[in-house]
Design a protein around this motif. Structure first.
Motif, PDB file in Angstrom:
ATOM      1  N   THR A 256      -5.275   3.717   3.465  1.00 53.14           N
ATOM      2  CA  THR A 256      -4.069   2.846   2.475  1.00 53.14           C
ATOM      3  C   THR A 256      -3.500   3.995   2.508  1.00 53.14           C
ATOM      4  OG1 THR A 256      -5.082   2.844   0.051  1.00 53.14           O
ATOM      5  CG2 THR A 256      -4.993   0.852   1.794  1.00 53.14           C
ATOM      6  N   ASP A 257      -1.974   3.633   2.655  1.00 53.74           N
ATOM      7  CA  ASP A 257      -1.227   4.780   2.337  1.00 53.74           C
ATOM      8  C   ASP A 257      -0.685   4.106   0.885  1.00 53.74           C
ATOM      9  OD1 ASP A 257       1.023   6.590   2.085  1.00 53.74           O
ATOM     10  OD2 ASP A 257       1.811   6.382   4.114  1.00 53.74           O
ATOM     11  N   GLU A 258      -1.220   5.448  -0.144  1.00 59.55           N
ATOM     12  CA  GLU A 258      -0.175   4.643  -1.527  1.00 59.55           C
ATOM     13  C   GLU A 258       1.295   4.452  -1.625  1.00 59.55           C
ATOM     14  OE1 GLU A 258      -1.621   5.841  -4.685  1.00 59.55           O
ATOM     15  OE2 GLU A 258      -3.975   6.030  -4.599  1.00 59.55           O
ATOM     16  N   GLY A 259       2.048   5.662  -0.910  1.00 53.74           N
ATOM     17  CA  GLY A 259       3.546   6.027  -0.993  1.00 53.74           C
ATOM     18  C   GLY A 259       3.826   4.437  -0.272  1.00 53.74           C
ATOM     19  N   LYS A 260       3.233   4.098   0.825  1.00 51.89           N
ATOM     20  CA  LYS A 260       3.842   3.818   1.829  1.00 51.89           C
ATOM     21  C   LYS A 260       3.561   1.679   0.236  1.00 51.89           C
ATOM     22  CE  LYS A 260       3.538   0.386   6.149  1.00 51.89           C
ATOM     23  NZ  LYS A 260       3.167   0.023   7.492  1.00 51.89           N
ATOM     24  N   LYS A 261       2.706   1.348   0.132  1.00 50.95           N
ATOM     25  CA  LYS A 261       2.782   0.235  -0.932  1.00 50.95           C
ATOM     26  C   LYS A 261       3.695   0.340  -2.280  1.00 50.95           C
ATOM     27  CE  LYS A 261      -0.909  -2.045  -3.882  1.00 50.95           C
ATOM     28  NZ  LYS A 261       0.170  -2.858  -4.176  1.00 50.95           N
ATOM     29  N   ASN A 262       4.115   1.951  -2.446  1.00 57.34           N
ATOM     30  CA  ASN A 262       5.128   1.630  -3.723  1.00 57.34           C
ATOM     31  C   ASN A 262       6.270   1.633  -3.299  1.00 57.34           C
ATOM     32  OD1 ASN A 262       5.775   2.411  -6.213  1.00 57.34           O
ATOM     33  ND2 ASN A 262       6.561   4.160  -4.991  1.00 57.34           N
ATOM     34  N   ALA A 263       6.158   1.761  -1.532  1.00 56.99           N
ATOM     35  CA  ALA A 263       7.508   1.236  -1.061  1.00 56.99           C
ATOM     36  C   ALA A 263       7.683  -0.123  -1.085  1.00 56.99           C
ATOM     37  CB  ALA A 263       8.235   2.483   0.103  1.00 56.99           C
ATOM     38  N   GLU A 264       6.805  -0.329  -0.543  1.00 53.92           N
ATOM     39  CA  GLU A 264       6.937  -1.889  -0.273  1.00 53.92           C
ATOM     40  C   GLU A 264       7.011  -3.052  -1.768  1.00 53.92           C
ATOM     41  OE1 GLU A 264       3.729  -2.623   1.376  1.00 53.92           O
ATOM     42  OE2 GLU A 264       3.815  -1.917   3.830  1.00 53.92           O
ATOM     43  N   ASP A 265       6.829  -2.383  -2.274  1.00 54.48           N
ATOM     44  CA  ASP A 265       6.576  -2.938  -3.803  1.00 54.48           C
ATOM     45  C   ASP A 265       8.191  -2.716  -4.293  1.00 54.48           C
ATOM     46  OD1 ASP A 265       4.291  -3.854  -3.538  1.00 54.48           O
ATOM     47  OD2 ASP A 265       3.104  -1.887  -5.109  1.00 54.48           O
ATOM     48  N   GLN A 266       8.561  -1.460  -4.382  1.00 54.06           N
ATOM     49  CA  GLN A 266       9.981  -1.672  -4.387  1.00 54.06           C
ATOM     50  C   GLN A 266      11.023  -1.698  -4.196  1.00 54.06           C
ATOM     51  OE1 GLN A 266      10.690   3.306  -4.583  1.00 54.06           O
ATOM     52  NE2 GLN A 266       9.870   2.880  -7.566  1.00 54.06           N
TER      53      GLN A 266
ATOM     54  N   GLN B 176      10.492  -5.755  -5.255  1.00 57.47           N
ATOM     55  CA  GLN B 176      11.079  -5.763  -7.022  1.00 57.47           C
ATOM     56  C   GLN B 176      12.871  -5.873  -6.985  1.00 57.47           C
ATOM     57  OE1 GLN B 176       9.631  -2.597  -8.923  1.00 57.47           O
ATOM     58  NE2 GLN B 176       8.021  -3.725  -9.617  1.00 57.47           N
TER      59      GLN B 176
END
Length: 103
Positions: free
Chosen positions: A15-25, A28
């Motif tokens: 899991t790419d946490e950067g990618k997940k964070n970008a998707e979450d942002q 939002q």
């Protein structure tokens, strides 16, 4: 489970946490943009004496769809109520809109 096992498991999940964070942002920002446009259209329709039933149906569908998976995860009764009420209001607004357009 010790620290090394946890780290090894985390690394193996791919899991790419950067990618997940970008998707979450992005999600939002999308929600905020959706609400801003929705509010503008509600106000515009009220000022021009047009129905807001279709917009309300979209809004309540979103509310119900957002609450349902959260309910499945947490089992909070308020989320179940939100899902049911949102679904009911979405259907009611959709029926009202269709009846106005057809009739």
């Amino acid at each position: 489970m010790n620290k090394e096992e946890i780290l090894a498991k985390s690394r193996s999940e791919n899991t790419d946490e950067g990618k997940k964070n970008a998707e979450d942002q992005g999600r939002q920002i999308g929600i905020i943009a959706f609400i801003i446009v929705l509010i503008f259209l509600f106000i515009f329709n009220m000022c021009t004496n047009r129905s807001n039933d279709a917009l309300a149906a979209v809004f309540w569908t979103y509310v119900a769809a957002e609450a349902y998976p959260r309910y499945r995860f947490s089992k909070e009764k308020s989320l179940l109520v939100t899902t049911i009420a949102g679904g009911f209001l979405a259907i009611a607004n959709l029926i009202t809109y269709v009846m106005r357009v057809v009739g």
